[in-house]
Design a protein around this motif. Structure first.
Motif, mmCIF file in Angstrom:
data_model
loop_
_atom_site.group_PDB
_atom_site.id
_atom_site.type_symbol
_atom_site.label_atom_id
_atom_site.label_comp_id
_atom_site.label_asym_id
_atom_site.label_seq_id
_atom_site.Cartn_x
_atom_site.Cartn_y
_atom_site.Cartn_z
ATOM 1 N N PRO A 1 -4.225 -3.505 -10.612
ATOM 2 C CA PRO A 1 -5.568 -3.861 -10.135
ATOM 3 C C PRO A 1 -6.499 -2.666 -10.291
ATOM 4 O O PRO A 1 -6.054 -1.510 -10.294
ATOM 5 N N SER A 2 -7.766 -2.930 -10.409
ATOM 6 C CA SER A 2 -8.773 -1.888 -10.482
ATOM 7 C C SER A 2 -8.750 -1.090 -9.182
ATOM 8 O O SER A 2 -8.485 -1.635 -8.111
ATOM 9 N N THR A 3 -8.992 0.214 -9.277
ATOM 10 C CA THR A 3 -8.908 1.081 -8.101
ATOM 11 C C THR A 3 -9.896 0.671 -7.010
ATOM 12 O O THR A 3 -9.528 0.513 -5.854
ATOM 13 N N LYS A 4 -11.142 0.536 -7.389
ATOM 14 C CA LYS A 4 -12.167 0.174 -6.407
ATOM 15 C C LYS A 4 -12.773 -1.167 -6.747
ATOM 16 O O LYS A 4 -12.688 -1.625 -7.884
ATOM 17 N N GLY A 5 -13.418 -1.778 -5.782
ATOM 18 C CA GLY A 5 -14.032 -3.051 -6.084
ATOM 19 C C GLY A 5 -14.858 -3.581 -4.952
ATOM 20 O O GLY A 5 -15.009 -2.953 -3.907
ATOM 21 N N LEU A 6 -15.381 -4.774 -5.184
ATOM 22 C CA LEU A 6 -16.221 -5.456 -4.227
ATOM 23 C C LEU A 6 -15.318 -6.178 -3.233
ATOM 24 O O LEU A 6 -14.529 -7.036 -3.598
ATOM 25 N N LYS A 8 -17.798 -2.592 -0.226
ATOM 26 C CA LYS A 8 -16.937 -2.067 -1.286
ATOM 27 C C LYS A 8 -15.755 -1.329 -0.693
ATOM 28 O O LYS A 8 -15.792 -0.919 0.463
ATOM 29 N N GLY A 9 -14.727 -1.139 -1.482
ATOM 30 C CA GLY A 9 -13.601 -0.404 -0.935
ATOM 31 C C GLY A 9 -12.543 -0.115 -1.971
ATOM 32 O O GLY A 9 -12.690 -0.440 -3.155
ATOM 33 N N LEU A 10 -11.487 0.484 -1.487
ATOM 34 C CA LEU A 10 -10.355 0.867 -2.318
ATOM 35 C C LEU A 10 -9.448 -0.351 -2.461
ATOM 36 O O LEU A 10 -8.942 -0.889 -1.486
ATOM 37 N N TRP A 11 -9.245 -0.778 -3.684
ATOM 38 C CA TRP A 11 -8.486 -1.990 -3.943
ATOM 39 C C TRP A 11 -7.026 -1.705 -4.277
ATOM 40 O O TRP A 11 -6.160 -2.530 -4.105
#
Lengths: 203, 203, 203, 203
Positions: free
Chosen positions: A171-176, D174-177
């Motif tokens: 998964p992408s590190t950061k996101g919405l 937003k945050g760390l995924w």
């Protein structure tokens, strides 16, 4: 910013928009289709209204702020649509349309529009509200129950980007993480069932 | 089982279906609309095909297993649709249609269909695959890059039920965590950009 | 039921327990260690209390219901611990201990215990509450601010099982979506900073 | 950057660190406690090693890169610890210690260390690996099975910040995924059970 859908890349963006992920859930859960009459409030930049117009018979979209209606009219023109009517007005005081299939609400006090929504929807018509805070969600659901809506169902849609590369998939590190909760309900006279049936204790 | 959309409550369900949450993201991200020509493989129970048919001009849906086509035909009939054509056949060997706007894939080895997809799509047409495992996702993306598709974007859609009651608001205790990953890409000659642009290190 | 940690497999389970995932976040975020003095209310089955006891100097754990204290005493015995003291009593009326490092709360109206928590904690001591509903979380945070706690930080911990097999890697289909929110804060006289600093608009 | 735990605010940070959320799950799921002997590789900035040292009897931490060992030594000094030993060396070639309770791995090819891990752990001792990519997770699990480890359990821990304000409660925008997957297993001769037991079809 938006990779998909491509058409959004050329649209104007004034006030905060409802993102594709939430538009997708609204479309899929509402069952909107080519024969649907939709009412939408507030218009904002009109992204939801124009997307619904591309999929349904006609969309009537209300906003109290005329400057937003202007942005939305521009987006209608960019997409070459003729089946969406933007109106400046306060939906809590009632709308002109009747027998609508779907009524979408993106308003700070969406629950105040529910009496008008009930009048405008046909039997079995669906209302859906876009509500950022849990307090709004609760007020909205309590009012739905009071007004005899049924099949109340509340969700949150999270879309997580996946990073797919030769060196690895993750998964992408950061996101919405959050945009808003979506509350769905149907107008009708049937008894309201328990709000959520899928929950079980994890004891 | 499904509260929304209501129409699915009456549909037949044979093989595993693509759920409304994923159908919603496919619709929203693909930009499908009333003028779109869609190709779909494999049909399965036909839920995606009939939903697309309600929103687009025509859907051609392929499955190798005739018994699935029969379930899908039944669902088409239940919904009273005339703009979806079910075909029995192997899309990896090519399809009859050309200049399609969207090609949806729900196949175990979706990447094997990509040469046929490329022929069937118009320039700028969109392919989307529904892939349960990370290995499938990787194979699919690697093949997309090899064949010159661009705007590759991979996501996972998670819909979380919210429990809204007088005594309190909270997410539902248990729920559906995973169905499949969705991979989107466009046919075209443009240089492929980095697959995901939104990722940043959290160092 | 629990694969990890193994020791929990042999523990008694009466009232609902705080699960390892939340215990892990409480331990990691609180910085509890071998020299820490911990106070805990309510005891419940004592899982949090005995886990903290295995990692810290001493744990004092309160519950109003004597039958729970008995289950917790049994768990203390099973694990062979001598550094946890179970007490029957109402922490909102005050506790006997002073200069504690950590005060954990798993109570329906956790905010009512905050004046007693403030007296019992040493300067810079940490309070953490386990709160299933958003309304509880809000009441708790509002009271923290009123009483001059600082570094308020609220989180939800989600642990998703991964299915790893020769035929493919993917998240588990179904799972536990929600147990409770965790609210952390420090006792102190410093000015309260904005509650969350990591949030940004996604416009 | 880190609000909690407070002690991390003063630690040095060289190479990428394992974050508190993942350290918490490692601690809670491993059942580490005051009597545990831990082995750790690679050290990196030593955050995991020093946190384990604050909770256990002794930690032996290996890294091939001497410059990392120096950062970790600094962090040991800052926290005033005397029960952690940093060593420069390649764990895939074996470690000096035997009868360890826990062996933590944060290495690119963690599966290559498993024969050494098996020798170093006591019966029923636990190994846990921190693995960013799904491919690494699969390689690691396949090797665990081959070497006769049991109770294999793989998870991903997601911590979501909650924004709690007078005007409303909602998750942070937003945050760390994603940081990494965690794979747990026990050394032993018992037959390996199905890797995940909690999964069910959602048909």
């Amino acid at each position: 910013m938006f990779i998909y859908p491509k058409m959004y890349r050329k649209l104007k963006r004034g006030p905060q928009v409802i993102l594709p992920k939430d538009i997708g859930i609204i479309i899929a859960y509402s069952g909107v289709w080519k024969e649907s009459i939709c009412i939408d409030a507030g218009t904002g930049s009109g992204w939801l209204a124009v997307t619904l117009a591309r999929l349904s018979k006609h969309v009537y979209s209300y906003d109290m702020r005329e400057e937003f209606t202007r942005i939305a009219e521009k987006n209608k023109e960019i997409l070459g649509l003729d089946n969406v009517t933007f109106k400046t007005g306060d939906v809590t005081k009632g709308v002109d349309e009747r027998d609508a299939d779907i009524f979408t609400l993106d308003l700070p006090n969406a629950e105040k529009a529910l009496p008008a929504v009930k009048k405008a929807l046909k039997d079995d018509g669906l209302v859906v509200a876009y509500l950022p805070h849990t307090e709004q969600l609760k007020k909205f659901v309590m009012k739905l129950e009071k007004l005899g809506f049924y099949d109340v169902h509340c969700v949150e849609c999270i879309v997580r980007d996946m990073l797919v590369r030769k060196e690895g998939v993750r998964p992408s590190t950061k996101g919405l993480w959050h945009t808003a909760y979506l509350a769905f309900a149907r107008k009708g006279a049937k008894k309201i069932p328990p709000i959520i049936k899928t929950d079980e204790s994890f004891k």
